[in-house]
Design a protein around this motif. Structure first.
Motif, PDB file in Angstrom:
ATOM      1  N   VAL A  34      48.873  28.481  55.878  1.00  0.00           N
ATOM      2  CA  VAL A  34      49.161  29.606  55.346  1.00  0.00           C
ATOM      3  C   VAL A  34      48.988  29.830  54.025  1.00  0.00           C
ATOM      4  O   VAL A  34      49.313  29.048  53.245  1.00  0.00           O
ATOM      5  CB  VAL A  34      50.796  30.060  55.591  1.00  0.00           C
ATOM      6  N   VAL A  35      48.138  30.827  53.539  1.00  0.00           N
ATOM      7  CA  VAL A  35      47.553  31.067  52.285  1.00  0.00           C
ATOM      8  C   VAL A  35      48.256  32.379  51.895  1.00  0.00           C
ATOM      9  O   VAL A  35      48.089  33.347  52.535  1.00  0.00           O
ATOM     10  CB  VAL A  35      46.165  31.241  52.204  1.00  0.00           C
ATOM     11  N   VAL A  36      48.764  32.495  50.559  1.00  0.00           N
ATOM     12  CA  VAL A  36      49.386  33.585  50.150  1.00  0.00           C
ATOM     13  C   VAL A  36      48.904  34.124  48.761  1.00  0.00           C
ATOM     14  O   VAL A  36      48.466  33.213  47.938  1.00  0.00           O
ATOM     15  CB  VAL A  36      50.986  33.314  49.752  1.00  0.00           C
ATOM     16  N   GLY A  37      48.547  35.258  48.690  1.00  0.00           N
ATOM     17  CA  GLY A  37      47.933  35.806  47.539  1.00  0.00           C
ATOM     18  C   GLY A  37      48.437  37.061  46.950  1.00  0.00           C
ATOM     19  O   GLY A  37      49.381  37.581  47.638  1.00  0.00           O
ATOM     20  N   VAL A  38      48.095  37.564  45.734  1.00  0.00           N
ATOM     21  CA  VAL A  38      48.387  38.833  45.245  1.00  0.00           C
ATOM     22  C   VAL A  38      47.361  39.589  44.813  1.00  0.00           C
ATOM     23  O   VAL A  38      46.135  39.028  44.224  1.00  0.00           O
ATOM     24  CB  VAL A  38      49.202  38.768  43.821  1.00  0.00           C
ATOM     25  N   ALA A  39      47.058  40.962  45.291  1.00  0.00           N
ATOM     26  CA  ALA A  39      46.022  41.775  44.975  1.00  0.00           C
ATOM     27  C   ALA A  39      46.434  43.029  44.258  1.00  0.00           C
ATOM     28  O   ALA A  39      47.577  43.598  44.525  1.00  0.00           O
ATOM     29  CB  ALA A  39      45.243  42.030  46.238  1.00  0.00           C
ATOM     30  N   ILE A  40      45.765  43.380  43.379  1.00  0.00           N
ATOM     31  CA  ILE A  40      45.826  44.776  42.727  1.00  0.00           C
ATOM     32  C   ILE A  40      45.067  45.660  43.303  1.00  0.00           C
ATOM     33  O   ILE A  40      43.947  45.643  43.529  1.00  0.00           O
ATOM     34  CB  ILE A  40      45.430  44.653  41.349  1.00  0.00           C
ATOM     35  N   GLN A  41      45.826  46.861  43.877  1.00  0.00           N
ATOM     36  CA  GLN A  41      45.193  47.740  44.407  1.00  0.00           C
ATOM     37  C   GLN A  41      44.342  48.720  43.379  1.00  0.00           C
ATOM     38  O   GLN A  41      44.541  48.590  42.142  1.00  0.00           O
ATOM     39  CB  GLN A  41      46.167  48.821  44.720  1.00  0.00           C
ATOM     40  N   GLN A  42      43.097  48.879  43.963  1.00  0.00           N
ATOM     41  CA  GLN A  42      41.939  49.439  42.913  1.00  0.00           C
ATOM     42  C   GLN A  42      41.435  50.654  43.048  1.00  0.00           C
ATOM     43  O   GLN A  42      40.439  51.226  42.789  1.00  0.00           O
ATOM     44  CB  GLN A  42      40.700  48.389  43.216  1.00  0.00           C
ATOM     45  N   ARG A  43      42.384  51.735  43.709  1.00  0.00           N
ATOM     46  CA  ARG A  43      42.141  53.082  43.965  1.00  0.00           C
ATOM     47  C   ARG A  43      41.731  53.909  42.534  1.00  0.00           C
ATOM     48  O   ARG A  43      40.776  54.572  42.792  1.00  0.00           O
ATOM     49  CB  ARG A  43      43.442  53.905  44.378  1.00  0.00           C
ATOM     50  N   ASP A  44      42.188  53.705  41.580  1.00  0.00           N
ATOM     51  CA  ASP A  44      41.936  54.379  40.539  1.00  0.00           C
ATOM     52  C   ASP A  44      40.872  53.666  39.434  1.00  0.00           C
ATOM     53  O   ASP A  44      40.923  53.939  38.095  1.00  0.00           O
ATOM     54  CB  ASP A  44      43.107  54.866  39.719  1.00  0.00           C
ATOM     55  N   GLY A  45      40.195  52.686  40.018  1.00  0.00           N
ATOM     56  CA  GLY A  45      39.222  52.068  38.970  1.00  0.00           C
ATOM     57  C   GLY A  45      39.511  50.760  39.082  1.00  0.00           C
ATOM     58  O   GLY A  45      40.701  50.124  39.138  1.00  0.00           O
ATOM     59  N   ARG A  46      38.731  49.717  38.236  1.00  0.00           N
ATOM     60  CA  ARG A  46      39.108  48.231  38.242  1.00  0.00           C
ATOM     61  C   ARG A  46      40.084  47.876  37.297  1.00  0.00           C
ATOM     62  O   ARG A  46      39.878  48.381  36.273  1.00  0.00           O
ATOM     63  CB  ARG A  46      37.758  47.618  37.851  1.00  0.00           C
ATOM     64  N   LYS A  47      41.205  47.314  37.804  1.00  0.00           N
ATOM     65  CA  LYS A  47      42.211  46.613  37.161  1.00  0.00           C
ATOM     66  C   LYS A  47      42.416  45.286  37.324  1.00  0.00           C
ATOM     67  O   LYS A  47      42.394  44.989  38.537  1.00  0.00           O
ATOM     68  CB  LYS A  47      43.537  47.521  37.469  1.00  0.00           C
ATOM     69  N   THR A  48      42.638  44.507  36.551  1.00  0.00           N
ATOM     70  CA  THR A  48      42.750  43.300  36.185  1.00  0.00           C
ATOM     71  C   THR A  48      44.136  42.665  36.100  1.00  0.00           C
ATOM     72  O   THR A  48      45.018  43.824  35.397  1.00  0.00           O
ATOM     73  CB  THR A  48      41.911  42.565  35.391  1.00  0.00           C
ATOM     74  N   PHE A  49      44.388  41.405  36.060  1.00  0.00           N
ATOM     75  CA  PHE A  49      45.748  40.912  35.882  1.00  0.00           C
ATOM     76  C   PHE A  49      45.963  41.222  34.419  1.00  0.00           C
ATOM     77  O   PHE A  49      47.153  41.254  33.907  1.00  0.00           O
ATOM     78  CB  PHE A  49      46.036  39.660  36.407  1.00  0.00           C
ATOM     79  N   GLY A  50      44.919  41.167  33.495  1.00  0.00           N
ATOM     80  CA  GLY A  50      44.953  40.784  32.269  1.00  0.00           C
ATOM     81  C   GLY A  50      45.552  42.522  31.649  1.00  0.00           C
ATOM     82  O   GLY A  50      46.275  42.724  30.388  1.00  0.00           O
ATOM     83  N   ALA A  51      45.221  43.383  32.448  1.00  0.00           N
ATOM     84  CA  ALA A  51      45.705  44.977  32.060  1.00  0.00           C
ATOM     85  C   ALA A  51      47.085  45.205  32.774  1.00  0.00           C
ATOM     86  O   ALA A  51      47.330  46.432  32.212  1.00  0.00           O
ATOM     87  CB  ALA A  51      44.563  45.860  32.659  1.00  0.00           C
ATOM     88  N   VAL A  52      47.685  44.294  33.472  1.00  0.00           N
ATOM     89  CA  VAL A  52      49.048  44.957  33.847  1.00  0.00           C
ATOM     90  C   VAL A  52      50.107  43.990  33.238  1.00  0.00           C
ATOM     91  O   VAL A  52      49.970  42.744  32.712  1.00  0.00           O
ATOM     92  CB  VAL A  52      49.214  44.545  35.377  1.00  0.00           C
ATOM     93  N   VAL A  53      51.086  44.630  32.452  1.00  0.00           N
ATOM     94  CA  VAL A  53      51.990  44.104  31.596  1.00  0.00           C
ATOM     95  C   VAL A  53      53.042  43.367  32.296  1.00  0.00           C
ATOM     96  O   VAL A  53      53.734  43.665  33.401  1.00  0.00           O
ATOM     97  CB  VAL A  53      52.570  45.050  30.568  1.00  0.00           C
TER      98      VAL A  53
END
Length: 182
Positions: free
Chosen positions: A96-115
């Motif tokens: 079983v592999v678990v991941g986290v993804a950022i929704q990209q509906r409104d343009g590219r967003k990275t983990f560095g851009a999320v506080v």
């Protein structure tokens, strides 16, 4: 990913994967992070997932559940929580592999851009791993945990933090593939 124990944790039965983040600034598109779990069978442990669990999909047998889902990171504590009852998974599942993804509906967003991002993996009161995604700041998704079942049926936890670049759909299809060799 930091792990409190220096040895692999074996005989994992029921774990929680929890993530948190701060909402976006006023007027900015919402920060929407999602936990995704993929199950892999013995015949193809690094192939395509047999099934995925995320905000819009449940496990067919109820062994993996998303207990809390947030679309914006508002609230106190952890914004999303997924429970994995590994001890109840059918024998054909070996990974079983678990991941986290950022929704990209409104343009590219990275983990560095999320506080104030954070991920924590726990079994009961035991913390198996914790991280803040800073090592994958330029990624839009990341694998955060891997669980494997050995020949005797015991599950082992492997702490991992491997970043990906792409939308959540692409990530879900690729997150369980073998990691590239260095």
């Amino acid at each position: 990913m930091s792990t409190p124990n220096s040895t692999p944790n074996k005989d994992i039965e029921k774990v929680e994967v929890r993530i948190k983040w701060d909402p976006s600034e006023l007027g900015e598109p919402p920060n929407d992070l999602d936990i995704i779990a993929g199950t892999y069978v013995a015949d193809a442990p690094f192939g395509d997932p047999d099934y995925l669990v995320h905000f819009d999909s449940r496990s067919p047998d109820g062994t993996i559940t998303l207990n809390r889902d947030s679309r914006n990171g508002q609230g106190f504590g952890f914004d999303e929580v997924m429970t994995l009852e590994l001890d109840r998974l059918a024998e054909r599942y070996v990974r079983v592999v678990v991941g986290v993804a950022i929704q990209q509906r409104d343009g590219r967003k990275t983990f560095g851009a999320v506080v104030h991002t954070g991920v924590q993996i726990r079994e009961g009161y035991t913390e198996l791993a914790e991280d803040d995604f800073s090592r994958v700041a330029s990624a839009t998704a990341a694998v955060v945990a891997e669980f494997t079942r050995d020949g005797s049926g015991l599950w082992t936890f492997h702490s991992v933090l491997r970043g990906f670049d792409g939308d959540p759909g692409t990530f879900a299809a690729e997150m369980g593939k073998a990691a590239p060799s260095a």
